[in-house]
Design a protein around this motif. Structure first.
Motif, mmCIF file in Angstrom:
data_model
loop_
_atom_site.group_PDB
_atom_site.id
_atom_site.type_symbol
_atom_site.label_atom_id
_atom_site.label_comp_id
_atom_site.label_asym_id
_atom_site.label_seq_id
_atom_site.Cartn_x
_atom_site.Cartn_y
_atom_site.Cartn_z
ATOM 1 N N ILE A 232 -12.980 31.167 79.955
ATOM 2 C CA ILE A 232 -12.247 32.380 79.589
ATOM 3 C C ILE A 232 -12.553 33.454 80.629
ATOM 4 O O ILE A 232 -13.715 33.802 80.856
ATOM 5 C CB ILE A 232 -12.668 32.890 78.204
ATOM 6 N N PHE A 233 -11.520 33.986 81.260
ATOM 7 C CA PHE A 233 -11.704 35.097 82.200
ATOM 8 C C PHE A 233 -11.948 36.368 81.389
ATOM 9 O O PHE A 233 -11.145 36.727 80.516
ATOM 10 C CB PHE A 233 -10.480 35.241 83.101
ATOM 11 N N MET A 234 -13.062 37.036 81.695
ATOM 12 C CA MET A 234 -13.531 38.141 80.855
ATOM 13 C C MET A 234 -13.332 39.523 81.474
ATOM 14 O O MET A 234 -13.516 40.526 80.794
ATOM 15 C CB MET A 234 -15.016 37.946 80.539
ATOM 16 N N ASP A 235 -12.992 39.597 82.772
ATOM 17 C CA ASP A 235 -12.811 40.909 83.389
ATOM 18 C C ASP A 235 -11.724 40.817 84.448
ATOM 19 O O ASP A 235 -11.142 39.760 84.680
ATOM 20 C CB ASP A 235 -14.122 41.440 83.974
ATOM 21 N N GLY A 236 -11.439 41.968 85.104
ATOM 22 C CA GLY A 236 -10.375 42.001 86.084
ATOM 23 C C GLY A 236 -9.015 41.789 85.423
ATOM 24 O O GLY A 236 -8.818 42.115 84.252
ATOM 25 N N ASP A 237 -8.085 41.215 86.171
ATOM 26 C CA ASP A 237 -6.759 40.922 85.621
ATOM 27 C C ASP A 237 -6.856 39.602 84.862
ATOM 28 O O ASP A 237 -6.323 38.565 85.274
ATOM 29 C CB ASP A 237 -5.738 40.830 86.760
ATOM 30 N N LYS A 238 -7.557 39.673 83.727
ATOM 31 C CA LYS A 238 -7.943 38.440 83.040
ATOM 32 C C LYS A 238 -6.753 37.666 82.479
ATOM 33 O O LYS A 238 -6.773 36.430 82.456
ATOM 34 C CB LYS A 238 -8.955 38.741 81.947
ATOM 35 N N GLU A 239 -5.709 38.372 82.010
ATOM 36 C CA GLU A 239 -4.559 37.657 81.464
ATOM 37 C C GLU A 239 -3.861 36.847 82.554
ATOM 38 O O GLU A 239 -3.508 35.673 82.340
ATOM 39 C CB GLU A 239 -3.575 38.630 80.816
ATOM 40 N N ALA A 240 -3.679 37.450 83.720
ATOM 41 C CA ALA A 240 -3.018 36.733 84.816
ATOM 42 C C ALA A 240 -3.873 35.567 85.288
ATOM 43 O O ALA A 240 -3.363 34.461 85.515
ATOM 44 C CB ALA A 240 -2.745 37.692 85.981
ATOM 45 N N CYS A 241 -5.174 35.799 85.422
ATOM 46 C CA CYS A 241 -6.069 34.725 85.868
ATOM 47 C C CYS A 241 -6.049 33.562 84.891
ATOM 48 O O CYS A 241 -6.015 32.390 85.292
ATOM 49 C CB CYS A 241 -7.491 35.259 86.020
ATOM 50 N N GLN A 242 -6.076 33.874 83.600
ATOM 51 C CA GLN A 242 -6.085 32.819 82.585
ATOM 52 C C GLN A 242 -4.810 31.989 82.651
ATOM 53 O O GLN A 242 -4.848 30.748 82.592
ATOM 54 C CB GLN A 242 -6.236 33.435 81.196
ATOM 55 N N GLU A 243 -3.685 32.659 82.791
ATOM 56 C CA GLU A 243 -2.407 31.951 82.809
ATOM 57 C C GLU A 243 -2.302 31.041 84.031
ATOM 58 O O GLU A 243 -1.830 29.891 83.928
ATOM 59 C CB GLU A 243 -1.271 32.977 82.794
ATOM 60 N N ILE A 244 -2.763 31.511 85.180
ATOM 61 C CA ILE A 244 -2.699 30.685 86.394
ATOM 62 C C ILE A 244 -3.677 29.524 86.284
ATOM 63 O O ILE A 244 -3.354 28.385 86.647
ATOM 64 C CB ILE A 244 -3.008 31.539 87.639
ATOM 65 N N TYR A 245 -4.894 29.795 85.794
ATOM 66 C CA TYR A 245 -5.863 28.711 85.602
ATOM 67 C C TYR A 245 -5.280 27.618 84.715
ATOM 68 O O TYR A 245 -5.409 26.426 85.003
ATOM 69 C CB TYR A 245 -7.162 29.235 84.979
ATOM 70 N N ASN A 246 -4.642 28.018 83.613
ATOM 71 C CA ASN A 246 -4.065 27.035 82.694
ATOM 72 C C ASN A 246 -3.047 26.156 83.418
ATOM 73 O O ASN A 246 -3.013 24.930 83.222
ATOM 74 C CB ASN A 246 -3.397 27.746 81.519
ATOM 75 N N ARG A 247 -2.226 26.767 84.269
ATOM 76 C CA ARG A 247 -1.226 25.990 84.999
ATOM 77 C C ARG A 247 -1.883 25.024 85.976
ATOM 78 O O ARG A 247 -1.412 23.895 86.159
ATOM 79 C CB ARG A 247 -0.268 26.927 85.733
ATOM 80 N N ILE A 248 -2.971 25.453 86.617
ATOM 81 C CA ILE A 248 -3.670 24.577 87.558
ATOM 82 C C ILE A 248 -4.219 23.349 86.843
ATOM 83 O O ILE A 248 -4.010 22.207 87.272
ATOM 84 C CB ILE A 248 -4.810 25.329 88.266
ATOM 85 N N PHE A 249 -4.951 23.573 85.735
ATOM 86 C CA PHE A 249 -5.563 22.437 85.044
ATOM 87 C C PHE A 249 -4.495 21.509 84.482
ATOM 88 O O PHE A 249 -4.603 20.281 84.581
ATOM 89 C CB PHE A 249 -6.493 22.916 83.929
ATOM 90 N N ASN A 250 -3.440 22.093 83.895
ATOM 91 C CA ASN A 250 -2.380 21.257 83.356
ATOM 92 C C ASN A 250 -1.731 20.413 84.450
ATOM 93 O O ASN A 250 -1.446 19.225 84.252
ATOM 94 C CB ASN A 250 -1.313 22.125 82.677
ATOM 95 N N ALA A 251 -1.498 21.016 85.618
ATOM 96 C CA ALA A 251 -0.855 20.284 86.712
ATOM 97 C C ALA A 251 -1.732 19.152 87.208
ATOM 98 O O ALA A 251 -1.262 18.032 87.432
ATOM 99 C CB ALA A 251 -0.525 21.247 87.856
ATOM 100 N N LYS A 252 -3.037 19.432 87.385
ATOM 101 C CA LYS A 252 -3.939 18.376 87.848
ATOM 102 C C LYS A 252 -4.078 17.281 86.803
ATOM 103 O O LYS A 252 -4.099 16.085 87.129
ATOM 104 C CB LYS A 252 -5.316 18.962 88.183
ATOM 105 N N ALA A 253 -4.190 17.672 85.542
ATOM 106 C CA ALA A 253 -4.326 16.676 84.483
ATOM 107 C C ALA A 253 -3.086 15.805 84.407
ATOM 108 O O ALA A 253 -3.177 14.576 84.242
ATOM 109 C CB ALA A 253 -4.580 17.359 83.145
#
Length: 325
Positions: free
Chosen positions: A158-179
């Motif tokens: 879970i991204f806890m600081d900075g632009d956390k919503e944007a970071c979380q959404e991009i991270y989710n796309r990365i993991f989903n794509a690799k998986a």
């Protein structure tokens, strides 16, 4: 990690010892070898047993749990279904005299350890890989009456600081794509094992059952799970996530807690990438040349504030505690 996806119902499996992989594994996963977390386990254990003769760390992997609990228990058995994992455990903790290592699947532990011989059983980050009913039946058999079972797992960072919503959404796309790319190249058996594990993680381990005839003092403690996702990937094409629950509200205590500092890390985008490498049994060297994934990591680096910027990472965590009746 082996460069090939292994065709196994236990999808997360190494075929050979790989020093570089294990060093990355230990660096890239959340750390919980401090007193704060283990004191929770010891406090629960003290409430009904308090005997520290024998503990069994099941699914020990590189032995990080065994290495900590060996300071409290007189004897620690560290078992794993994979001999490559035990090589890593022995390398990192083999010098600790009161740890003994055993090649044994979690579901078969009762065949390798005398009944009612353990004061505590610990199972960290491994229960989704097992046949849960068979495994817990074996755990109960090796525990002494009033012995402690502690099972835990964590979810996606879970991204806890900075632009956390944007970071979380991009991270989710990365993991989903690799998986998805990994699963596209895998066998039906592998995909079935992956789905089995994902369903359990997504349920917040609620599908782990504790029959009243065997277990008492059942507690399900959950940190940072409200509004967060435990599963590492979302539902993927042809691989839906099915949730089920074995929670018995009449006799189990469920506690939801918020603590962004528990196991918190400060990570760069490179460290986020290493976490994903530690979680997916796939040839990352090949995937990292994939234009889609390269673009996604560049997008994440920008959202995090640059490739060297550090962002605070927290975790959804579920801890199951139960006493052998």
């Amino acid at each position: 990690m082996s460069s090939e996806v292994i065709d196994s119902n236990n999808f997360w499996r190494l075929t050979d010892y790989d020093e570089a992989y294990w060093e990355n594994y230990l660096a890239a996963r959340p750390k919980y070898n401090n007193n704060d977390f283990y004191n929770i386990l010891y406090s629960y254990h003290d409430s009904h047993s308090g005997c520290y003769d024998v503990a069994h760390d099941i699914g020990t992997g590189p032995g990080q749990v065994a290495g900590v609990i060996a300071s409290r228990f007189k004897r620690v058995i560290a078992s794993d279904a994979n001999d490559a994992h035990l090589v890593a455990a022995k390398k990192h903790h083999g010098a600790i005299p009161n740890i003994e290592f055993m090649l044994c699947a979690g579901e078969e532990v009762a065949a390798g350890v005398p009944r009612a011989s353990c004061d505590a059983v610990f199972c960290a980050e491994a229960i989704p890989l097992m046949d849960k009913e068979t495994a817990l039946d074996g755990f109960a058999k090796v525990l002494k009456p009033n012995g402690t079972l502690a099972v835990w797992f964590y979810g996606r960072p879970i991204f806890m600081d900075g632009d956390k919503e944007a970071c979380q959404e991009i991270y989710n796309r990365i993991f989903n794509a690799k998986a998805q790319k990994m699963l596209d190249a895998s066998s039906p058996e592998f995909r079935a094992g992956w789905k089995h594990g994902t369903d359990t993680i997504a349920s917040q381990l609620d599908d782990v059952a504790f029959p009243a005839s065997v277990w008492k003092n059942v507690e399900r403690r959950k940190w940072n799970t409200v509004g967060a996702k435990m599963e590492f990937n979302d539902a993927l094409p042809n691989l839906p996530i099915n949730l089920s629950s074995a929670v018995d509200p009449s006799r189990e205590k469920v506690t939801e807690l918020r603590d962004g500092k528990l196991w918190a890390e400060k990570w760069t985008v490179g460290e986020v990438g290493k976490f994903i490498e530690a979680m997916l049994p796939v040839n990352h060297a090949e995937l990292d040349q994939d234009p889609e994934l390269r673009a996604l990591f560049e997008e994440l680096a920008k959202a995090m504030g640059g490739k060297d910027a550090e962002r605070v990472i927290g975790w959804p965590i579920v801890l199951l505690l139960a006493t052998r009746g």
